[in-house]
Design an enzyme around this catalytic site. Structure first.
Site, mmCIF file in Angstrom:
data_model
loop_
_atom_site.group_PDB
_atom_site.id
_atom_site.type_symbol
_atom_site.label_atom_id
_atom_site.label_comp_id
_atom_site.label_asym_id
_atom_site.label_seq_id
_atom_site.Cartn_x
_atom_site.Cartn_y
_atom_site.Cartn_z
ATOM 1 C CB CYS A 188 -0.894 -0.143 1.328
ATOM 2 S SG CYS A 188 -0.106 0.071 2.918
ATOM 3 C CG ASN A 230 4.328 -1.881 5.390
ATOM 4 O OD1 ASN A 230 5.098 -2.045 5.785
ATOM 5 N ND2 ASN A 230 3.157 -2.765 5.172
ATOM 6 C CB CYS A 263 -3.773 1.734 7.285
ATOM 7 S SG CYS A 263 -3.475 3.231 7.955
ATOM 8 N NE ARG A 264 -4.369 1.501 1.797
ATOM 9 C CZ ARG A 264 -4.301 2.344 0.757
ATOM 10 N NH1 ARG A 264 -5.047 2.242 -0.165
ATOM 11 N NH2 ARG A 264 -3.179 2.961 0.627
ATOM 12 C CB SER A 265 0.109 -3.504 2.969
ATOM 13 O OG SER A 265 1.002 -2.533 3.532
ATOM 14 C CG ASP A 275 -5.132 5.904 2.177
ATOM 15 O OD1 ASP A 275 -5.350 5.627 3.391
ATOM 16 O OD2 ASP A 275 -4.336 6.771 1.564
HETATM 17 P P1 4NP Z 1 -1.742 2.989 4.131
HETATM 18 O O1 4NP Z 1 -2.357 4.160 4.652
HETATM 19 O O2 4NP Z 1 -1.157 3.210 2.774
HETATM 20 O O3 4NP Z 1 -2.817 1.945 4.065
HETATM 21 O O4 4NP Z 1 -0.807 2.455 5.243
HETATM 22 C C1 4NP Z 1 -1.682 5.325 4.743
HETATM 23 C C2 4NP Z 1 -0.956 5.458 5.775
HETATM 24 C C3 4NP Z 1 -0.338 6.816 5.977
HETATM 25 C C4 4NP Z 1 -0.356 7.891 5.067
HETATM 26 C C5 4NP Z 1 -1.217 7.731 3.883
HETATM 27 C C6 4NP Z 1 -2.065 6.416 3.935
HETATM 28 N N1 4NP Z 1 0.454 9.148 5.157
HETATM 29 O O5 4NP Z 1 0.020 9.956 4.213
HETATM 30 O O6 4NP Z 1 1.136 9.027 6.022
#
Ligand code: 4NP
Length: 161
Positions: free
Chosen positions: A9, A12, A14-16, A126
């Protein structure tokens, strides 16, 4: 025969990692830990070394999955050498991976939700800037796609069923 799966993702956190922890638990429950290795990474490096977002940890724990030991890493072109499946959460992650992939990558490079054909979603949205609902949706979609992916690997890589 060992199959390597990487979930990707943006951050790294939340989703992955949710996909990583949940799919690894499914693999373990199926008695296939010796055959399928799981990891995850982010296309961005802002959170490298951090544990998953506490909202992801909490929502996963409600489904019996502990993510708290995971730490964020950034995906690199080297990951393509050791992974048979590079599975992106959304189209932007997939486009970034395609730019990093070697020209003749022999593995599966695709959206994770191709393994959840009936979910009604192409991408795992997201959840980072949203509310609790978004995190629940992430786990729902990942549960569905994990079942599909495990079935696919059993059939196409492990010669089962
Ligand atoms: P992820 O979510 O891609 O599912 O881990 C996010 C985590 C952090 C950010 C964006 C999306 N960020 O902008 O810091």
């Amino acid at each position: 025969m060992s199959v390597n799966v990487m979930f990707v993702c943006l951050g790294n956190i939340c989703r992955s990692p949710t996909a990583h922890g949940l799919f690894a638990a499914r693999v373990e429950q199926a008695g296939l830990s010796g055959h399928i290795q799981v990891r995850s990474g982010g296309t961005g490096g802002w959170h490298v070394g951090n544990p998953p977002d506490e909202r992801s940890v909490r929502v996963a724990l409600e489904r019996g999955i502990d993510l708290s030991h995971l730490r964020a890493s950034q995906v690199s072109s080297r990951d393509f050498q050791s992974c048979d499946y590079m599975l992106a959460m959304d189209a932007a992650n997939l486009a970034d991976l395609r730019r990093m992939a070697p020209p003749a990558y022999p593995g599966v490079l695709d959206l994770f939700l191709t393994f959840a054909a009936d979910s009604g979603y192409r991408e795992v949205p997201d959840p980072y800037y949203g509310g609790e609902d978004g995190f629940q949706l992430v786990v729902d979609l990942i549960e569905a796609a994990s079942d599909g992916l495990l079935q696919h690997i059993r059939r196409h890589q492990l010669g089962q069923g």
